[in-house]
Design an enzyme around this catalytic site. Structure first.
Site, PDB file in Angstrom:
ATOM      1  N   ARG A  44       0.814  -1.363  -0.183  1.00 40.85           N
ATOM      2  CA  ARG A  44       0.400   0.452   0.044  1.00 40.85           C
ATOM      3  C   ARG A  44       1.168   1.448   0.078  1.00 40.85           C
ATOM      4  NH1 ARG A  44      -4.259   2.950   3.418  1.00 40.85           N
ATOM      5  NH2 ARG A  44      -5.739   3.441   1.672  1.00 40.85           N
ATOM      6  N   HIS A  48       1.092   3.866  -2.579  1.00 43.34           N
ATOM      7  CA  HIS A  48       0.154   5.558  -2.606  1.00 43.34           C
ATOM      8  C   HIS A  48       1.145   6.478  -2.620  1.00 43.34           C
ATOM      9  CE1 HIS A  48      -4.094   5.260   0.220  1.00 43.34           C
ATOM     10  NE2 HIS A  48      -3.498   4.222  -1.455  1.00 43.34           N
ATOM     11  N   TRP A 187     -10.149  -8.593   2.204  1.00 44.44           N
ATOM     12  CA  TRP A 187     -11.253  -9.378   1.412  1.00 44.44           C
ATOM     13  C   TRP A 187     -11.011 -10.053   1.162  1.00 44.44           C
ATOM     14  CZ3 TRP A 187      -8.431  -4.585   2.222  1.00 44.44           C
ATOM     15  CH2 TRP A 187      -8.543  -3.656   1.588  1.00 44.44           C
TER      16      TRP A 187
HETATM   17 FE1  DDH Z   1      -6.774  -0.105  -2.033  1.00 43.21          FE
HETATM   18  N1  DDH Z   1      -7.488   0.695   0.554  1.00 43.21           N
HETATM   19  N2  DDH Z   1      -8.239   0.781  -2.885  1.00 43.21           N
HETATM   20  N3  DDH Z   1      -5.270  -0.631  -3.068  1.00 43.21           N
HETATM   21  N4  DDH Z   1      -4.970  -0.972  -0.719  1.00 43.21           N
HETATM   22  C1  DDH Z   1      -7.042  -0.227   1.475  1.00 43.21           C
HETATM   23  C2  DDH Z   1      -6.024  -1.478   1.532  1.00 43.21           C
HETATM   24  C3  DDH Z   1      -5.132  -1.865   0.652  1.00 43.21           C
HETATM   25  C4  DDH Z   1      -8.620   1.319  -1.932  1.00 43.21           C
HETATM   26  C5  DDH Z   1      -9.108   2.032  -0.997  1.00 43.21           C
HETATM   27  C6  DDH Z   1      -8.388   1.281  -0.012  1.00 43.21           C
HETATM   28  C7  DDH Z   1      -5.824  -0.072  -4.672  1.00 43.21           C
HETATM   29  C8  DDH Z   1      -7.111   0.163  -5.004  1.00 43.21           C
HETATM   30  C9  DDH Z   1      -8.143   0.323  -4.145  1.00 43.21           C
HETATM   31  C10 DDH Z   1      -4.064  -2.293  -1.151  1.00 43.21           C
HETATM   32  C11 DDH Z   1      -3.577  -1.901  -2.411  1.00 43.21           C
HETATM   33  C12 DDH Z   1      -3.915  -0.908  -3.286  1.00 43.21           C
HETATM   34  C13 DDH Z   1      -8.222   0.488   2.677  1.00 43.21           C
HETATM   35  C14 DDH Z   1      -7.524   0.293   4.018  1.00 43.21           C
HETATM   36  C15 DDH Z   1      -8.359   1.062   2.096  1.00 43.21           C
HETATM   37  C16 DDH Z   1     -10.109   2.107   2.456  1.00 43.21           C
HETATM   38  C17 DDH Z   1      -6.905   1.172   4.419  1.00 43.21           C
HETATM   39  C18 DDH Z   1      -6.577   0.554   5.578  1.00 43.21           C
HETATM   40  O1  DDH Z   1      -7.561   0.462   6.659  1.00 43.21           O
HETATM   41  O2  DDH Z   1      -5.843   0.350   6.542  1.00 43.21           O
HETATM   42  C19 DDH Z   1      -9.980   2.124  -2.882  1.00 43.21           C
HETATM   43  C20 DDH Z   1     -10.959   3.035  -2.520  1.00 43.21           C
HETATM   44  C21 DDH Z   1      -9.463   1.337  -4.171  1.00 43.21           C
HETATM   45  C22 DDH Z   1      -9.002   2.167  -5.765  1.00 43.21           C
HETATM   46  O3  DDH Z   1      -9.008   1.360  -6.374  1.00 43.21           O
HETATM   47  C23 DDH Z   1     -10.473   2.992  -6.032  1.00 43.21           C
HETATM   48  C24 DDH Z   1      -4.813  -0.502  -5.494  1.00 43.21           C
HETATM   49  C25 DDH Z   1      -4.721  -0.545  -6.494  1.00 43.21           C
HETATM   50  C26 DDH Z   1      -3.719  -1.414  -4.632  1.00 43.21           C
HETATM   51  C27 DDH Z   1      -2.589  -1.625  -6.001  1.00 43.21           C
HETATM   52  O4  DDH Z   1      -1.488  -2.065  -4.697  1.00 43.21           O
HETATM   53  C28 DDH Z   1      -2.193  -1.449  -6.459  1.00 43.21           C
HETATM   54  C29 DDH Z   1      -3.939  -2.654   0.062  1.00 43.21           C
HETATM   55  C30 DDH Z   1      -2.246  -3.489  -0.064  1.00 43.21           C
HETATM   56  C31 DDH Z   1      -3.956  -2.876   1.316  1.00 43.21           C
HETATM   57  C32 DDH Z   1      -3.877  -3.212   2.707  1.00 43.21           C
HETATM   58  C33 DDH Z   1      -3.174  -3.074   3.267  1.00 43.21           C
HETATM   59  C34 DDH Z   1      -3.415  -3.549   4.676  1.00 43.21           C
HETATM   60  O5  DDH Z   1      -2.677  -3.193   5.619  1.00 43.21           O
HETATM   61  O6  DDH Z   1      -3.515  -4.374   4.978  1.00 43.21           O
END
Ligand code: DDH
Length: 285
Positions: A44, A48, A187
């Site tokens: 993540r 980001h 998920w």
């Molecule tokens: Fe995500 N993400 N993401 N995400 N994401 C969250 C957690 C993780 C959205 C929202 C959230 C991508 C796209 C989207 C990962 C990877 C990627 C969380 C929860 C939210 C909310 C955070 C928390 O509470 O800790 C949304 C909206 C989108 C969107 O596309 C519309 C993408 C593109 C990626 C990527 O990596 C390519 C990962 C990994 C996590 C898990 C993190 C954790 O600590 O566990």
């Protein structure tokens, strides 16, 4: 015999493999976190750091590592990512020649590969920039929104529908935390293993609104232990997105390939590379 004159240190593939190996070693050593791995939060962080890119202005992206600074570190979407940055600090101390942008993206690559995901070819070249290069808030996606928002956000980075769906498959990893995003839960049943389960569950499971006081999210009817964000469900509500969800649900190999290509592109947005060559770094496992 003439002494060899040493110029500035130019790291080679072997040097980056050493950084990779150190991150992989720490992932194994520090298994007392969340579901047993820092891997998901590292992915993540890489995402980001990169997903702030704006193709019109050429601003944002992983070049600069501006999430080191407020205001970017304080953007709501980045809540919790200090944990990932702090995890990587000892790695930076050991290899001080690497830029934070290279370190964070390399850590995302390492985490995905070590969690049994696809190979992600990677190249160095990011340079740290100062606080003035911080991006404005609002460039990362908002989970409460729909398909139009997904297309607006990822379109701004230069991605097409297929790539948007592929990248969303990263949600096979990790979980949401009430004290970070407000959402809650994983998920799928294997949050520390990279799989196509996110897509299979989207297609095969029935999802209903979770009954709770938190933000609107979905839960699976069968076990009520899993979650989907409104933006995740948008991937099956939208016909064009759904085609790709179904392809990835059926064929994990196709998902791995298309995810890898899109993730390579994500990590390279806006980076002025001097080298064409990408490194395939070796897994530890
Ligand atoms: Fe995500 N993400 N993401 N995400 N994401 C969250 C957690 C993780 C959205 C929202 C959230 C991508 C796209 C989207 C990962 C990877 C990627 C969380 C929860 C939210 C909310 C955070 C928390 O509470 O800790 C949304 C909206 C989108 C969107 O596309 C519309 C993408 C593109 C990626 C990527 O990596 C390519 C990962 C990994 C996590 C898990 C993190 C954790 O600590 O566990």
């Amino acid at each position: 015999v003439k002494a060899k004159v040493s110029g500035p240190f130019v790291p080679t593939k072997e040097d980056y493999q050493k950084v990779y190996d150190e991150i992989a070693r720490l992932l194994v050593e520090k298994d007392d976190y969340d579901d047993g791995s820092y891997g998901p939060v590292l992915v993540r962080l890489a995402w980001h750091a990169s997903g702030t890119y704006d193709k019109e202005t050429g601003t944002g992206g992983s070049n600069g590592a501006t999430m080191r600074f407020a205001p970017e570190s304080d953007h709501g979407a980045n809540a919790g990512l200090k944990i990932a940055r702090d995890f990587l600090e000892p790695v930076h101390e050991k290899f001080p020649w690497i830029s934070y942008g290279d370190l964070w993206t390399l850590a995302g690559v390492c985490a995905i590969q070590e969690m049994q995901g696809p190979v992600i070819p990677w190249r160095p070249g990011r340079q740290d920039r100062d606080v003035a290069a911080c991006t404005p808030d609002g460039r990362l996606p908002d989970a409460s929104k729909d398909q139009n928002h997904i297309r607006a956000i990822f379109g701004r980075m230069g991605f097409d529908d297929r790539e948007m769906v592929a990248l969303s498959g990263a949600h096979s990893l990790g979980r949401a935390h009430t004290d970070r995003s407000g959402y809650d839960g994983p998920w799928d049943f294997s949050p520390t293993v990279f799989t196509n389960e996110f897509f299979r569950l989207l297609v095969e499971e029935k999802w209903s609104w979770k009954k709770w006081n938190g933000p609107a999210q979905y839960t699976d009817n069968t076990t009520k232990t899993l979650m989907m964000l409104p933006t995740d469900l948008a991937l099956v509500k939208d016909k064009e997105f759904k085609k790709h969800v179904e392809r990835y649900a059926k064929d994990s190999e196709v998902f791995f390939k298309e995810f890898s290509d899109a993730f390579v592109k994500l990590l390279e947005l806006g980076v002025p590379f001097k080298t064409e060559e990408r490194f395939v770094l070796k897994k530890n496992e």
